[in-house]
Write a protein that holds these residues in place. Structure first.
Motif, mmCIF file in Angstrom:
data_model
loop_
_atom_site.group_PDB
_atom_site.id
_atom_site.type_symbol
_atom_site.label_atom_id
_atom_site.label_comp_id
_atom_site.label_asym_id
_atom_site.label_seq_id
_atom_site.Cartn_x
_atom_site.Cartn_y
_atom_site.Cartn_z
ATOM 1 N N THR A 1 1.134 -1.028 0.416
ATOM 2 C CA THR A 1 -0.316 0.190 -0.002
ATOM 3 C C THR A 1 1.039 0.764 -0.090
ATOM 4 O O THR A 1 0.600 2.588 -0.103
ATOM 5 C CB THR A 1 -1.099 0.397 0.972
ATOM 6 O OG1 THR A 1 -0.298 0.176 2.677
ATOM 7 C CG2 THR A 1 -1.431 -1.026 1.307
ATOM 8 N N ILE A 2 1.902 1.122 0.199
ATOM 9 C CA ILE A 2 2.914 2.231 0.626
ATOM 10 C C ILE A 2 3.720 2.069 -0.955
ATOM 11 O O ILE A 2 4.821 1.744 -1.270
ATOM 12 C CB ILE A 2 3.739 2.208 1.263
ATOM 13 C CG1 ILE A 2 2.760 1.967 3.051
ATOM 14 C CG2 ILE A 2 4.832 2.898 1.915
ATOM 15 C CD1 ILE A 2 3.308 1.922 4.361
ATOM 16 N N THR A 3 3.611 3.684 -1.434
ATOM 17 C CA THR A 3 4.912 3.831 -2.841
ATOM 18 C C THR A 3 5.771 3.572 -2.067
ATOM 19 O O THR A 3 6.315 4.845 -1.322
ATOM 20 C CB THR A 3 4.538 4.538 -3.675
ATOM 21 O OG1 THR A 3 4.092 5.452 -3.095
ATOM 22 C CG2 THR A 3 3.000 4.303 -4.468
ATOM 23 N N PRO A 4 7.375 3.604 -2.882
ATOM 24 C CA PRO A 4 8.413 4.513 -3.101
ATOM 25 C C PRO A 4 8.638 5.618 -2.784
ATOM 26 O O PRO A 4 9.743 6.370 -1.633
ATOM 27 C CB PRO A 4 9.596 4.038 -4.058
ATOM 28 C CG PRO A 4 9.206 2.731 -4.818
ATOM 29 C CD PRO A 4 7.229 3.140 -4.436
ATOM 30 N N LEU A 5 7.910 6.231 -2.771
ATOM 31 C CA LEU A 5 7.901 8.006 -2.835
ATOM 32 C C LEU A 5 7.380 8.387 -2.261
ATOM 33 O O LEU A 5 7.325 9.291 -1.234
ATOM 34 C CB LEU A 5 7.441 8.752 -4.304
ATOM 35 C CG LEU A 5 7.272 8.233 -5.464
ATOM 36 C CD1 LEU A 5 6.966 8.887 -6.741
ATOM 37 C CD2 LEU A 5 9.053 8.794 -6.112
ATOM 38 N N GLU A 6 6.816 7.818 -1.496
ATOM 39 C CA GLU A 6 5.945 7.967 -0.259
ATOM 40 C C GLU A 6 6.727 8.081 1.106
ATOM 41 O O GLU A 6 7.020 8.050 2.082
ATOM 42 C CB GLU A 6 4.347 7.439 0.751
ATOM 43 C CG GLU A 6 3.657 7.896 -1.252
ATOM 44 C CD GLU A 6 2.355 6.879 -0.607
ATOM 45 O OE1 GLU A 6 1.272 7.635 -0.906
ATOM 46 O OE2 GLU A 6 3.010 5.609 -0.573
ATOM 47 N N ALA A 7 8.098 6.655 0.859
ATOM 48 C CA ALA A 7 8.555 6.164 1.872
ATOM 49 C C ALA A 7 10.279 6.240 1.931
ATOM 50 O O ALA A 7 10.684 6.332 2.307
ATOM 51 C CB ALA A 7 9.041 4.397 1.744
ATOM 52 N N GLY A 8 9.971 7.375 0.882
ATOM 53 C CA GLY A 8 11.612 8.849 0.489
ATOM 54 C C GLY A 8 12.188 7.513 -0.213
ATOM 55 O O GLY A 8 13.764 7.880 0.003
ATOM 56 N N GLN A 9 11.932 6.762 -0.642
ATOM 57 C CA GLN A 9 12.990 5.886 -1.216
ATOM 58 C C GLN A 9 12.929 6.520 -2.760
ATOM 59 O O GLN A 9 13.673 5.150 -3.619
ATOM 60 C CB GLN A 9 12.841 4.398 -1.686
ATOM 61 C CG GLN A 9 12.430 3.952 -0.723
ATOM 62 C CD GLN A 9 11.566 2.626 0.220
ATOM 63 O OE1 GLN A 9 10.113 2.655 -1.353
ATOM 64 N NE2 GLN A 9 11.821 1.028 0.042
ATOM 65 N N THR A 10 13.110 7.884 -2.829
ATOM 66 C CA THR A 10 13.372 8.577 -4.698
ATOM 67 C C THR A 10 14.990 7.577 -4.556
ATOM 68 O O THR A 10 14.702 7.570 -6.097
ATOM 69 C CB THR A 10 12.984 9.594 -4.138
ATOM 70 O OG1 THR A 10 14.252 10.618 -3.311
ATOM 71 C CG2 THR A 10 11.187 10.017 -3.674
ATOM 72 N N PHE A 11 15.820 8.022 -4.505
ATOM 73 C CA PHE A 11 16.726 7.335 -4.814
ATOM 74 C C PHE A 11 17.156 5.939 -5.501
ATOM 75 O O PHE A 11 17.568 6.233 -6.663
ATOM 76 C CB PHE A 11 18.032 7.694 -3.800
ATOM 77 C CG PHE A 11 18.187 6.572 -3.142
ATOM 78 C CD1 PHE A 11 18.769 5.395 -3.273
ATOM 79 C CD2 PHE A 11 16.993 6.697 -1.643
ATOM 80 C CE1 PHE A 11 18.799 4.009 -2.055
ATOM 81 C CE2 PHE A 11 16.968 5.471 -0.873
ATOM 82 C CZ PHE A 11 17.914 4.085 -1.479
ATOM 83 N N ALA A 12 15.925 5.203 -5.684
ATOM 84 C CA ALA A 12 16.585 3.939 -5.946
ATOM 85 C C ALA A 12 14.831 4.256 -7.268
ATOM 86 O O ALA A 12 14.675 2.896 -7.263
ATOM 87 C CB ALA A 12 15.592 3.277 -4.806
ATOM 88 N N VAL A 13 14.318 5.203 -7.062
ATOM 89 C CA VAL A 13 13.083 4.971 -8.347
ATOM 90 C C VAL A 13 13.588 5.802 -9.682
ATOM 91 O O VAL A 13 13.754 7.243 -9.804
ATOM 92 C CB VAL A 13 12.261 5.567 -7.353
ATOM 93 C CG1 VAL A 13 11.389 5.762 -8.609
ATOM 94 C CG2 VAL A 13 11.496 5.212 -6.405
ATOM 95 N N LYS A 14 13.768 5.649 -11.110
ATOM 96 C CA LYS A 14 14.138 6.592 -12.206
ATOM 97 C C LYS A 14 12.971 6.220 -12.752
ATOM 98 O O LYS A 14 12.730 5.653 -13.881
ATOM 99 C CB LYS A 14 15.523 5.273 -12.416
ATOM 100 C CG LYS A 14 16.636 4.796 -11.716
ATOM 101 C CD LYS A 14 17.450 6.357 -11.036
ATOM 102 C CE LYS A 14 18.305 6.048 -9.627
ATOM 103 N NZ LYS A 14 19.060 6.984 -9.234
#
Length: 373
Positions: free
Chosen positions: A252-265
């Motif tokens: 239910t939680i996206t990487p953008l919400e979790a602060g994993q933006t460094f790992a989202v290209k």
């Protein structure tokens, strides 16, 4: 009731007097001496963890790199042999199947190290994605039963491990791995970990991991190295504000919400990309937040977070932090309230307790002073 699986080190844990508990289908050590003692050993010297319950999934074939690049949110197309990338593994809607480490073995082989509780789910998801990408020639194999794995973590980890190998460990940089002979045994050893400290994760065949474990403890057990259980592994990762799947992140939680933006290209195609691009364009409604409690009461997963009398978020993890001697929690709140110094309330069994937002991590160990990405 299904019988619990045992790691190759099960009988070593019994011999050392560990308190064994069920975890992710395995019988695992919770604690050997005391959770705080083991925690502080990792912060001051080094600790040794059995992480053989983690899963390993191989992607083989001429399109192994391209398939992995489509599978995970991080980029694998620019990886070199020996590189490791941390990445979320997403569903099409942007929620997370898991978070994992992707190892580039060579141009036709990737290995994914996944969370123990998600091995079967991850494997099924990856197989399903492979069926949708029949233009890419790969085979997917769950090889989790072929490996044992230990984690040597702490500021003295390099010194302790160097005594057992001719390989110059100072040449092994963070988020890199190599095939290293340790105590005469062939391993895949990486400079990675889940504690916030410098350290290594060592993969070897199931029958080979036990002698490495016993050799390390025999040589260094009287000089600061302690066997450590799941309890301290959790408090250590918590102080470093590292995500725990099932608590801090899930479907239910996206990487953008979790602060994993460094790992989202978002400039490449991958499963979940369109949903994440839409979310970025619209703006996230909640963000991953670190808070220190004003008292010693421990918030638990799912407890409501309040602001001005209204529920505005929830706790994802909470515990006592031995290194800073404070109680803290992680959770999700609106981005506007995720500002250091902001006071919030945590509903703990019907009573609101005050918490203050702080910068992450709670504690910066030896790994935090290096480039981990």
């Amino acid at each position: 009731m299904n019988e619990l699986n045992k790691t190759p080190l099960f009988y070593e844990h019994q011999r050392l007097g560990a308190n064994m508990v069920p975890f992710a289908g395995f019988e695992m050590p919770l604690v050997y001496s005391s959770m705080i003692e083991e925690h502080q050993s990792v912060r001051m010297h080094a600790g040794l963890f059995d992480v053989s319950h983690m899963g390993e999934i191989e992607i083989n074939g001429k399109d192994a790199i391209a398939f992995t690049n489509y599978l995970i949110s991080h980029r694998s197309s620019d990886m070199l042999d020996g590189d490791i990338r941390y990445s979320p593994l997403c569903y099409a809607h942007g929620g997370q199947v898991d978070d994992l480490l992707a190892y580039r073995i060579n141009s036709e082989k990737m290995m994914l190290v996944v969370n123990a509780s998600n091995i079967d789910k991850d494997f099924a998801h990856i197989q399903q994605i492979r069926e949708t990408r029949n233009d890419l020639q790969v085979t997917i194999n769950n090889v989790s039963g072929h490996y044992g794995q230990i984690a040597l973590q702490g500021p003295r980890a390099e010194t302790f491990l160097q005594a057992f190998t001719e390989f110059d460990l100072s040449d092994l940089k963070v988020f890199k791995f190599d095939e290293i002979i340790i105590d005469g045994i062939k391993t895949i050893t990486s400079r990675t970990g889940y504690t916030g400290e410098d350290g290594f994760e060592i993969l070897a065949k199931t029958n080979d991991i036990v002698p490495i474990w016993t050799s390390l403890l025999k040589r260094w057990g009287d000089e600061g190295l302690k066997p450590c259980g799941l309890g301290s592994r959790d408090t250590l990762r918590f102080e470093a504000c590292l995500w725990l799947y099932g608590n801090d992140i899930d479907e239910t939680i996206t990487p953008l919400e979790a602060g994993q933006t460094f790992a989202v290209k978002l400039d490449k195609d991958f499963v979940g990309r369109d949903a994440l691009q839409t979310q970025k364009d619209q703006g996230i409604k909640r963000s991953f937040c670190a808070m220190l409690m004003d008292n010693k009461q421990i918030p638990r997963h799912g407890m409501p977070i309040h602001h001005e009398g209204k529920a505005i978020g929830f706790v994802s993890s909470g515990t006592y932090c031995p290194a800073i001697q404070k109680t803290a929690c992680l959770g999700y709140v609106p981005p506007a309230l995720n500002q250091p110094g902001q006071q919030l309330g945590i509903d703990i069994r019907g009573k609101e307790q005050t918490a203050t937002v702080v910068s992450k991590p709670f504690y910066k160990g030896t790994a935090g002073r290096k480039d981990r990405r």
